[in-house]
Enzyme design. Structure first.
Site, short mmCIF file in Angstrom:
data_model
loop_
_atom_site.label_atom_id
_atom_site.label_comp_id
_atom_site.label_asym_id
_atom_site.label_seq_id
_atom_site.Cartn_x
_atom_site.Cartn_y
_atom_site.Cartn_z
N GLY A 65 -33.80 7.73 -30.74
CA GLY A 65 -35.20 7.63 -31.11
C GLY A 65 -35.36 7.18 -32.55
O GLY A 65 -34.42 7.26 -33.35
N GLY A 85 -31.78 9.21 -27.53
CA GLY A 85 -32.73 8.56 -26.64
C GLY A 85 -32.11 7.47 -25.80
O GLY A 85 -32.61 7.16 -24.71
#
Length: 355
Positions: free
Chosen positions: A67, A119
């Protein structure tokens, strides 16, 4: 500056192609990218022109480094950010995407080449056809920034053989291609030089047949070779006991693991161990994502997340000052607070009927 989209979405030869397109950031995922991917997947689910989906990353460094934690840092610095903050809304949509990938009705092929972290694991680890290459470096590095594995990471980690997942989570160890297959994060090994030919084959034929054509023998897994001491040490009920057991093992890898854990956020390590044990008992990915969302939102208001990102990404001094500074000072009540219900802000994912 570039006018190129951060996610390139195309349909080619029956394939829905999703290319993460932030190569300078190793394709780090942000909110807009997550929404673009979700929209494409939903549109293709009932589109007869799309037989399968293929996900790749632009550039040569990796599929996705995780992320966009610089943006997360900005929210976390307020000390009050919650589910309605930009980061809280990003995580909500990201976790919805993770669940969508896991239940996708068509083949979802992902090329795990180079760096696949955080992520990036959420975009790959829940897919139906997970192809890994010899360049892969796969991991969940969250405890190193005062955070806790999310994006369904605790679901995957808790279901790895023995205690391999606990080791990876608490030390932030990088898995090789062989480790990733052994741990259940990937399915098939294809040499990186063969990926262009594999993508060509996927355009014109059956997904399983195309992948099988280019599949090669999976490399050995260093983690599997160390399962004796990994299982013996990480089966302990507390992080302190895990560290004590690691220090008692006559192996340099175990001593290094103990030192790695002690360098990470003490509270994040303790919450992570609780999250892994909890995930192991939960019945579905959706249930785990609901639990992870509680933990993530709680983490957003903590000192250690701000400090960890500062030390690793902002100032890059690699010298985080954790609070509390040692494992013994982390109380049971503090750990439990991360799992407190969010009321109207719960993620609220449900498992599809019949599964």
């Amino acid at each position: 500056m570039t006018d190129e989209p951060e996610v390139i979405v195309t349909v080619d030869g029956g394939l829905g192609r999703i290319t993460l397109n932030r190569p300078r950031a190793i394709n780090a995922l942000n909110h807009a990218m997550a929404l673009t991917i979700t929209d494409a997947l939903r549109a293709w689910a009932d589109d007869d022109a799309v037989r399968a989906v293929v996900v790749t990353g632009a550039g040569e460094r990796g599929l996705c480094a995780g992320g966009d934690i610089v943006a997360i840092h900005a929210d976390a610095k307020t000390g009050t950010a919650g589910a309605q903050s930009p980061t809280g809304r990003f995580w909500r949509d990201e976790y919805v995407l993770n669940a969508l990938i896991a239940r996708y009705p068509k083949p979802y092929v992902v090329i795990m080449d180079g760096i696949v972290m955080g992520g990036g694991v959420g975009l790959s680890g829940h897919g139906s056809h997970r192809v890994v290459t010899e360049t892969a470096k796969i991991g969940m590095p969250e405890v190193g920034i005062g955070f806790v594995p999310d994006v369904g990471g605790t679901y995957l980690l808790s279901r790895a053989p023995g205690e391999i997942g606990t080791h990876v989570a608490l030390t932030t160890a990088r898995m090789t291609a062989g480790d990733a297959v052994a741990a259940g994060f990937a399915d098939t090994f294809v040499p990186s030089a063969e990926i262009p030919a594999l993508l060509d084959a996927l355009r014109g034929g059956d997904v399983d047949e195309a992948i099988a054509k280019f599949a090669a023998a999976v490399p050995d897994s260093p983690l599997l070779a160390q399962r004796d001491w990994i299982d013996a040490c990480y089966s302990a009920d507390t992080v302190e006991e895990i560290v004590d057991r690691l220090r008692a093992v006559d192996a340099p890898e175990a001593a290094r693991a103990a030192a790695d854990i002690l360098a990470k956020s003490p509270v994040a390590c303790k919450v992570t161990l609780r999250a892994l044990r909890r995930a192991r008992e939960l019945p579905s990915l959706e249930a785990v994502l609901n639990s992870e969302y509680r933990v993530s939102i709680a983490s957003l208001a903590t000192h250690d997340l701000v400090e960890g990102i500062r030390a690793q990404v902002i100032d890059k001094d690699r010298d985080p000052r954790w609070r509390p500074a040692d494992l013994a000072a982390v109380t049971e009540a503090e750990v439990a607070s991360y799992f407190a219900p969010l009321g109207a802000d719960e993620l609220g994912l449900t498992t599809p009927e019949g599964l």
